[in-house]
Design a protein around this motif. Structure first.
Motif, short mmCIF file in Angstrom:
data_model
loop_
_atom_site.label_atom_id
_atom_site.label_comp_id
_atom_site.label_asym_id
_atom_site.label_seq_id
_atom_site.Cartn_x
_atom_site.Cartn_y
_atom_site.Cartn_z
N ASN A 141 -0.26 -8.56 13.69
CA ASN A 141 0.95 -8.18 14.52
C ASN A 141 2.15 -8.08 13.45
OD1 ASN A 141 -0.29 -8.15 16.85
ND2 ASN A 141 -0.02 -10.52 17.04
N ASP A 142 1.82 -7.37 12.41
CA ASP A 142 2.92 -7.02 11.33
C ASP A 142 3.05 -8.30 10.24
OD1 ASP A 142 3.21 -4.68 11.73
OD2 ASP A 142 5.14 -4.46 12.39
N ASP A 161 -7.15 -3.60 -1.40
CA ASP A 161 -6.74 -2.79 -2.70
C ASP A 161 -5.50 -1.98 -2.29
OD1 ASP A 161 -8.70 -3.37 -4.90
OD2 ASP A 161 -10.06 -1.88 -3.68
N LYS A 162 -4.65 -2.57 -1.32
CA LYS A 162 -3.13 -1.75 -0.83
C LYS A 162 -2.36 -2.92 -0.87
CE LYS A 162 -5.42 1.73 1.97
NZ LYS A 162 -5.71 2.04 3.37
N TRP A 163 -1.25 -2.63 -1.58
CA TRP A 163 -0.25 -3.73 -1.72
C TRP A 163 0.89 -3.66 -0.60
CZ3 TRP A 163 -0.06 -7.35 -4.87
CH2 TRP A 163 -0.76 -7.41 -6.20
N TYR A 164 1.25 -4.80 -0.03
CA TYR A 164 2.06 -4.70 1.05
C TYR A 164 3.19 -5.88 0.65
CZ TYR A 164 -1.54 -2.89 3.75
OH TYR A 164 -2.57 -2.27 4.21
N ARG A 174 7.82 -1.60 6.77
CA ARG A 174 7.03 -0.29 7.22
C ARG A 174 8.10 0.89 7.31
NH1 ARG A 174 2.19 -0.58 10.16
NH2 ARG A 174 1.56 -2.62 10.77
N ASN A 175 7.45 2.02 6.73
CA ASN A 175 8.31 3.15 6.94
C ASN A 175 9.74 3.18 6.53
OD1 ASN A 175 7.98 5.91 7.63
ND2 ASN A 175 8.91 5.59 9.49
N ARG A 176 9.84 2.26 5.41
CA ARG A 176 11.36 2.64 4.65
C ARG A 176 11.25 1.99 3.20
NH1 ARG A 176 13.62 -2.58 4.64
NH2 ARG A 176 12.65 -4.29 6.02
N TRP A 177 12.46 2.20 2.30
CA TRP A 177 12.75 1.68 1.21
C TRP A 177 12.91 0.26 1.32
CZ3 TRP A 177 11.83 4.48 -2.98
CH2 TRP A 177 11.53 5.91 -2.90
N GLU A 178 12.61 -0.38 0.24
CA GLU A 178 13.11 -1.63 0.09
C GLU A 178 13.46 -2.18 -1.52
OE1 GLU A 178 13.59 -5.86 1.79
OE2 GLU A 178 13.19 -3.91 2.71
N GLN A 189 4.17 4.07 6.98
CA GLN A 189 4.03 3.61 8.40
C GLN A 189 3.26 2.47 8.63
OE1 GLN A 189 3.16 6.99 10.69
NE2 GLN A 189 1.23 7.44 10.01
N ASP A 190 1.97 2.54 7.62
CA ASP A 190 1.33 1.29 7.98
C ASP A 190 1.70 0.16 6.99
OD1 ASP A 190 -0.46 3.06 9.28
OD2 ASP A 190 -1.29 3.85 7.56
N GLY A 191 2.67 0.44 6.09
CA GLY A 191 3.17 -0.88 5.49
C GLY A 191 2.62 -0.88 3.94
N VAL A 192 1.86 0.16 3.54
CA VAL A 192 1.26 0.29 2.37
C VAL A 192 2.34 0.74 1.37
CG1 VAL A 192 -0.64 1.38 1.09
CG2 VAL A 192 -1.15 0.75 3.12
N MET A 193 2.43 0.04 0.34
CA MET A 193 3.26 0.57 -0.87
C MET A 193 2.84 1.80 -1.29
SD MET A 193 3.94 -1.15 -4.62
CE MET A 193 2.33 -0.42 -5.17
N ALA A 194 3.95 2.66 -1.52
CA ALA A 194 3.42 4.28 -2.18
C ALA A 194 3.58 3.91 -3.49
CB ALA A 194 4.57 4.99 -1.55
#
Length: 627
Positions: A141-142, A161-164, A174-178, A189-194
């Protein structure tokens, strides 16, 4: 507990003893299991202890009493065993509280029941599913959870292997800059760091951080982000003093042309360097500023329209009003060169001369040959020879210089441009005729005659025959075995009259006259010869080796090879003897030029004899003209 006797008391007494003992052990075991949670077994074959003996005796006494009362006792052995077993099971069922690991999963119990949903334990939030299993290293639930199960707050977590990144609420971005620690990151949108990608023209490096004033390689393509974080697109950018070009996709251009500019493998714009482009099979030169050279020279190379380097072809340059031939390597031809089985001549600067007249000697010394190939003489580097186009001998050109005609190797010669190069010639000032050897050197060779015109340049191959007149330089062809008419004292006056200071030859007039007397060599000539070769007795060779006549001072190693004499007197006398034996006695009894006299072999300078003759003429004039 009631017991009813169905058999004789004696038999029952024996039967009851081990049962009572077992119950006692069971009771003990139960107490221990409540304390240690461990079960203990009783060995039936074990010998009874003293305590057990007391129990037996007691049982016997009670049995005797019972016998006396003769009251029946019923033994419900099966029910007793069941009751014991039931009590034992109840003892083993310990209530569960706190953390429990079951089947590799963590659960948390309260009142023997697993917690479900959220639970704050020791100040840390955990989440348990409907089965009571703790969430770990996943997102629910996020909300993100560490491997330990603790909810992530204001921190990073790596899952599959994905960063959150979770904020202080525990929820992932999710789906934004931080902005995290003064660095910008983007989460999809999945919360995965690009990472290692582009997001709306912003460049994210492999760590996920937004690049600023930095490079990043994505899918084997290079990008550059400015201080804003956005990539450069469709324009030039100067980075650390070097120009780069980025296409419409923001990809750095490399190994390609952009208009008149070339981007190298590194992407850097080529500048002040040569580039070979395989696609055009040609060399190009990129000038300062990066644009390719076109219709212009770069050193000995010509770049045509479009920047292509010329090779194996003729080029006419209107700026110089001249033709050039460019070889296979692109450099222009100099000297003699065969093109399609025909000889052509080019100057040192590459200009083609249709009717060449003069050549310059390239090596330190070069030989002049006869038609049969015999060495006639040699000349020094820089000497100008006159070319006779009517004759040739294989790869040798017909030339003449200082009275000598012969053949020289084409490779030893470079064509001279009469318009730009100084050509030795003769001029008159109305009193004397001078040989102009260079823009800075001239020597007096003869008195002026009415046939000469002031200001006009005269040319002669032998220094005697000119266009319209002939001269006779009497010192040039004077027999050197004839003595001078000057005394030792008169010769001593020469150094002061000529304002020659610090000469080691000053005051040696008597030695010059002694050499003349002893070896039959003209003293005035010896003085003039020593003046030319030793700078009037002041050269290093003169000072170090007492060698005033250049004996054995070869062009390639003048100082090292020069002969050494013990002192000044021996330097004069020894030289006179050497000259007599090696030249005069061999028929070379005059100074001469390259065709005759000492000059043929003594020196590579074609005008060596003429220079000494000029000094003799000058001294003779100052001393009264007796010779």
């Amino acid at each position: 507990m009631k017991r009813t006797l169905l058999v004789s008391t004696a038999v029952l007494a024996l039967a009851i003893v081990p049962t009572t003992s077992v119950f006692a052990e069971d009771s003990k075991t139960t107490d221990q299991s409540q304390t240690t949670n461990k079960s203990q077994s009783v060995d039936k074959n074990q010998t009874p202890t003293s305590e057990e003996k007391k129990v037996v005796e007691y049982t016997k006494n009670e049995t005797a009493k019972t016998e006396k009362k003769k009251e029946p006792v019923v033994v419900e052995e099966d029910n007793s065993k069941k009751e014991a077993i039931s009590n034992k099971e109840k003892v083993e069922e310990v209530p569960k509280n706190g953390w429990q690991k079951e089947n590799g999963e963590w659960l948390f119990y309260e009142n023997n029941q697993p917690i479900k949903n959220w639970k704050k334990i020791a100040g840390v939030w955990y989440f348990f599913d409907q089965n009571g299993i703790m969430a770990s290293n996943r997102i629910v639930n996020d909300y993100a959870f560490h491997t330990s199960g603790a909810m992530v707050e204001n921190s990073w977590v790596k899952i599959a292997d994905k960063w959150y990144y979770a904020t202080d609420s525990g929820k992932i971005v999710r789906n934004r800059w931080e902005r995290v620690g003064n660095v910008w990151y983007y989460f999809n949108q999945d919360g995965v760091m690009a990472s290692n990608t582009l997001v709306d023209d912003y460049l994210l490096n492999s760590s996920g951080a937004m690049a600023q004033n930095d490079w990043e390689k994505i899918a084997d393509k290079w990008y550059y982000a400015t201080d804003s974080g956005k990539i450069v697109r469709n324009k030039w950018e100067k980075i650390n003093g070097i120009w780069y070009y980025f296409n419409s996709d923001g990809v750095m251009a490399s190994n390609q042309w952009k208009d008149a500019y070339y981007l190298k493998n590194s992407g850097a714009m080529a500048e002040k360097e040569w580039i070979f482009d395989k696609s055009y099979n040609s060399w190009f030169y990129l000038k300062s500023g990066g644009a390719y050279a076109s219709r212009e020279w770069i050193d000995a190379y010509y770049l045509k329209s479009g920047g292509y380097m010329a090779k194996n072809e003729w080029i006419f340059d209107p700026n110089y009003n001249a033709w050039y031939y460019l070889k296979e390597d692109g450099s222009y031809v100099t000297g003699a060169f065969n093109i399609e089985n025909k000889s052509y001549f080019f100057q040192g600067d590459g200009k083609w001369i249709q009717s060449p007249k003069y050549f310059k000697v390239k090596p330190i010394t070069a030989y002049i040959y006869s038609e049969s190939g015999d060495i006639l003489s040699y000349v020094n580097q820089g000497s100008i020879v006159t070319y006779d186009s009517s004759k040739s001998k294989g790869s040798r050109l017909a030339v003449s210089i200082s009275g000598l005609s012969g053949y020289m190797n084409q490779n030893d010669l470079t064509l001279v441009d009469e318009e730009s190069e100084f050509i030795p010639h003769y001029t008159t000032d109305g009193r004397f005729l001078y040989h102009e050897l260079s823009p800075y050197t001239s020597i007096r060779v003869a008195p002026h005659t009415s046939a000469m015109k002031i200001g006009k340049k005269y040319y002669s191959n032998d220094g005697e025959h000119f266009d319209g007149f002939t001269i006779k330089n009497r010192f040039l062809f004077k027999n050197l075995t004839e003595p001078t008419n000057y005394s030792a004292d008169e010769l001593n006056r020469v150094y002061s009259m000529m304002n020659i200071r610090n000469s080691r030859l000053a005051g040696k007039g008597a030695i010059f006259k002694e050499a003349e007397k002893r070896y039959g060599v003209n003293a005035l000539y010896l003085m003039a010869h020593s003046a030319l070769e030793s700078a009037w007795g002041r050269s290093q060779i003169a000072n170090d080796k007492n060698n005033f006549f250049g004996i054995a001072a070869y062009d390639t190693s003048p100082y090292d090879s020069a002969k050494k004499f013990d002192d000044v007197d021996k330097g004069i006398l020894g030289a006179a003897k050497w000259i007599r034996e090696n030249y005069i006695d061999r028929g070379r009894d005059h100074l001469g030029n390259k065709a005759t006299g000492m000059n043929v072999r003594y020196a590579s300078d074609p005008y060596w004899g003429e220079k000494i003759a000029s000094i003799m003429m000058n001294i003779n004039s100052r001393l009264g003209g007796k010779d």
